[in-house]
Design a protein around this motif. Structure first.
Motif, PDB file in Angstrom:
ATOM      1  N   UNK A 355      27.602   8.283  31.283  1.00  0.00           N
ATOM      2  CA  UNK A 355      29.012   8.269  30.896  1.00  0.00           C
ATOM      3  C   UNK A 355      29.320   9.483  30.060  1.00  0.00           C
ATOM      4  N   UNK A 356      30.580   9.798  29.952  1.00  0.00           N
ATOM      5  CA  UNK A 356      30.988  10.979  29.196  1.00  0.00           C
ATOM      6  C   UNK A 356      30.991  10.691  27.700  1.00  0.00           C
ATOM      7  N   UNK A 357      31.191  11.731  26.918  1.00  0.00           N
ATOM      8  CA  UNK A 357      31.285  11.568  25.475  1.00  0.00           C
ATOM      9  C   UNK A 357      32.435  10.634  25.125  1.00  0.00           C
ATOM     10  N   UNK A 358      32.207   9.809  24.116  1.00  0.00           N
ATOM     11  CA  UNK A 358      33.189   8.867  23.575  1.00  0.00           C
ATOM     12  C   UNK A 358      33.470   7.688  24.489  1.00  0.00           C
ATOM     13  N   UNK A 360      31.359   5.238  25.150  1.00  0.00           N
ATOM     14  CA  UNK A 360      30.778   4.036  24.565  1.00  0.00           C
ATOM     15  C   UNK A 360      29.302   3.833  24.817  1.00  0.00           C
ATOM     16  N   UNK A 361      28.631   4.770  25.493  1.00  0.00           N
ATOM     17  CA  UNK A 361      27.233   4.523  25.870  1.00  0.00           C
ATOM     18  C   UNK A 361      26.305   4.519  24.659  1.00  0.00           C
ATOM     19  N   UNK A 483      23.352   1.794  34.730  1.00  0.00           N
ATOM     20  CA  UNK A 483      24.632   1.357  34.178  1.00  0.00           C
ATOM     21  C   UNK A 483      25.457   2.594  33.846  1.00  0.00           C
ATOM     22  N   UNK A 484      26.752   2.380  33.704  1.00  0.00           N
ATOM     23  CA  UNK A 484      27.592   3.521  33.313  1.00  0.00           C
ATOM     24  C   UNK A 484      28.860   3.041  32.613  1.00  0.00           C
ATOM     25  N   UNK A 485      29.397   3.925  31.812  1.00  0.00           N
ATOM     26  CA  UNK A 485      30.736   3.772  31.253  1.00  0.00           C
ATOM     27  C   UNK A 485      31.616   4.822  31.915  1.00  0.00           C
ATOM     28  N   UNK A 486      32.887   4.508  32.090  1.00  0.00           N
ATOM     29  CA  UNK A 486      33.749   5.473  32.750  1.00  0.00           C
ATOM     30  C   UNK A 486      35.100   5.559  32.064  1.00  0.00           C
ATOM     31  N   UNK A 498      33.831  -0.644  28.644  1.00  0.00           N
ATOM     32  CA  UNK A 498      33.182  -1.696  29.404  1.00  0.00           C
ATOM     33  C   UNK A 498      31.955  -1.148  30.124  1.00  0.00           C
ATOM     34  N   UNK A 499      30.827  -1.832  29.951  1.00  0.00           N
ATOM     35  CA  UNK A 499      29.619  -1.457  30.673  1.00  0.00           C
ATOM     36  C   UNK A 499      29.737  -1.919  32.118  1.00  0.00           C
ATOM     37  N   UNK A 500      29.386  -1.033  33.042  1.00  0.00           N
ATOM     38  CA  UNK A 500      29.432  -1.357  34.460  1.00  0.00           C
ATOM     39  C   UNK A 500      28.063  -1.122  35.077  1.00  0.00           C
TER      40      UNK A 500
END
Length: 556
Positions: A355-358, A360-361, A483-486, A498-500
């Motif tokens: 996921x990108x910065x900020x 939530x990862x 997993x990823x945040x987007x 939200x974790x996906x």
């Protein structure tokens, strides 16, 4: 005429002066179910004095700081006494066994529901609330200051002072003999004043600890649900020995006799002699006070934890497993009361979060690590349900350049990861939390080293790792759940936290540039380059998998 407001204020002031304990209890009631607000001064002293640097039974310093545990500790520390703060700090730094954690949670449950008992305990703790009580730990567990020197000469000079006064009164000696000796006494008191006053004050606090422990122990028959009170009762004989050793110093410090003893000290060095004798006797007996120190602090610490649990009812008691099973449902972070809840389940697997910065990862892997540690040290997790392994946790987050040591970001991280492998070599289950592994190196080497490290660590441990390198998703999917945040252009603030499950495939980070006013041609170019990089990464991952299969076939 006096206004009603003035009379009311005057009445409140007189009530506080005449009934200080009532005021103190009102303040304690106001602090119940509120986060702590203490400054944290010397809270780590007890842990630092008794810890074993080589043992794996406690949270290491880097993990403690990387996971922001000082802030979590501060939010929980609503203790009455410095002793309670020091014991709570140690509790939060050391892993506990399952039976002890269950017993402590039961104590907290009793304290949450029984306000009368809780306040009875707090009233008995009040004599130790002064900040200078934090020095008790030095005298009980640390290196004692040296006893006053030349005690034999002081005793001789004190007897000479008595003889001189007797000679002046009964034998008509010249008065200047007595006056001269008083000047010498004043000089000796002045020389010893700073050390003797500080040490005598700390010994007085040790006596207060004895009294507080006795007062708490007196409640054991009426409140058998608190095992700490029964154990305090069992330590009564040890406290009697300490009280007996310090009885002369205690008499010197009695409010009614203090004025008389000031003059007796000036005339005959009485306080210096009593102080020296008390220090020597306390040095022999101080080990007898260790258990009472721990138990008094534990009572105070349990009240603070109970208050925090009442403040954060969104918690559960975790189940403990013997294998690498990590299952957290609707987990929350203790520093984010209104934070988004996320869940994860890992069964003999590790997790790679992109996921990108900020997005939530990093907060997510901190949340998971903190909940495991809360479960292992205090017996609860901020989650709807949790199953955690009996594992230690080590973290590598926010490593930076150390100007003092001259170490770069990379070398600091290398040392941390090396300690992970050293820990893994000792066996047992471990959870390693890693944020942006080797982010200070170039892309090619970063991906190669990160892959090798994460593969090796996951062989016998659970790893929670974040990365910006989406190439690692395809390279590590045999051992890692992805997993990823987007980002979401439709959400205010661009992130829903939200974790996906699954790999990151969308390019919302690039599309968000449009929301921020970037030219369309820049966005189009970036999207094209991203697709090219993704295809290249997939081809490289396919080649890597084929190479691994070939190596395995050859070795077979």
């Amino acid at each position: 005429m006096h206004s009603p407001v003035v009379l009311e204020n005057l009445s409140a002031y007189l009530s506080d002066v005449l009934f200080p304990a009532r005021k103190a209890m009102a303040e304690l009631r106001a602090r119940w179910v509120k986060p702590g607000d203490k400054d944290g001064w010397r809270d780590s002293d007890y842990f630092d004095l008794v810890r074993d640097p080589e043992a794996s039974s406690s949270i290491d310093d880097k993990t403690w700081n990387d996971l922001e545990y000082p802030k979590i500790f501060a939010s929980m520390d609503s203790t009455v006494t410095p002793v309670g703060s020091q014991v709570l700090y140690r509790r939060m730094r050391e892993y506990g066994d399952v039976a002890t954690l269950a017993a402590n949670y039961a104590v907290c449950a009793e304290l949450r529901s029984n306000a009368a008992l809780r306040e009875a305990l707090q009233r008995r703790l009040l004599p130790l609330q002064d900040e200078s009580s934090n020095r008790i730990v030095d005298f009980v567990f640390g290196k004692l200051p040296p006893a006053p020197r030349h005690q034999g000469l002081l005793w001789s000079w004190s007897l000479a002072s008595v003889a001189a006064l007797a000679g002046v009164v009964w034998l008509a000696w010249p008065a200047w003999v007595w006056v001269a000796m008083l000047f010498v006494n004043a000089f000796l008191i002045f020389r010893a004043c700073a050390d003797s006053v500080r040490d005598a004050e700390t010994l007085t606090h040790c006596l207060q600890l004895v009294k507080v422990a006795d007062d708490l122990a007196a409640l054991h028959d009426a409140h058998r649900s608190l095992p700490q009170l029964a154990r305090l009762h069992g330590q009564a004989s040890n406290r009697r020995a300490v009280r007996k050793a310090l009885r002369w110093l205690a008499r010197l410090k009695q409010p009614g006799s203090a004025f008389v003893f000031v003059w007796l000290n000036f005339a005959f060095l009485l306080e210096l002699l009593a102080h020296g004798r008390a220090m020597r006797r306390f040095a022999v007996l101080r080990h007898k006070l260790a258990a009472s120190f721990e138990l008094v602090g534990e009572v105070d610490a349990m009240i603070a934890v109970a208050s925090w649990l009442e403040y954060r009812p969104d918690h559960c008691r975790p189940a403990f497993g013997d294998r690498a099973m990590l299952d957290i449902e609707d987990g929350g972070h203790p520093l984010l009361e209104a934070g988004v809840r996320n869940s994860i389940r890992l069964d003999q697997r590790s997790a790679l979060v992109t996921g990108s910065n900020m997005a939530g990862k990093t907060t997510f892997i901190k949340m998971v690590a903190v909940n495991v540690l809360l479960g292992r040290t205090l017996g609860f997790c901020l989650a709807a349900r949790a199953t955690i392994p009996r594992a230690l946790v080590m973290a590598s987050i926010q490593a930076g350049h150390s100007v003092a040591s001259g170490k770069s970001h990379y070398f600091s991280e290398v040392e941390t990861i090396r300690s992970f492998f050293a820990r893994q070599a000792h066996g047992g289950c471990a959870i390693f939390v890693i944020d942006e592994l080797f982010s200070g190196t170039n892309t090619v080497e970063r991906v190669a080293v990160a892959r090798a490290v994460l593969e090796s660590l996951s062989e016998r441990s659970v790893v929670l790792a974040t990365t910006h390198d989406v190439e690692l998703q395809a390279l590590l999917d045999e051992r890692y759940d992805l997993y990823h945040f987007r980002e979401s252009p439709d959400v205010d603030g661009f992130f829903d936290y939200r974790l996906r499950a699954g790999p990151a495939t969308e390019r919302n980070a690039i599309r968000l540039l449009g929301e921020l006013g970037f030219p369309e041609r820049i966005i189009a170019k970036a999207m094209g380059y991203a697709r090219e990089e993704l295809r290249a990464g997939e081809r490289g991952a396919d080649r890597s998998r084929e190479g691994i299969r070939t190596q395995r076939a050859d070795s077979a």
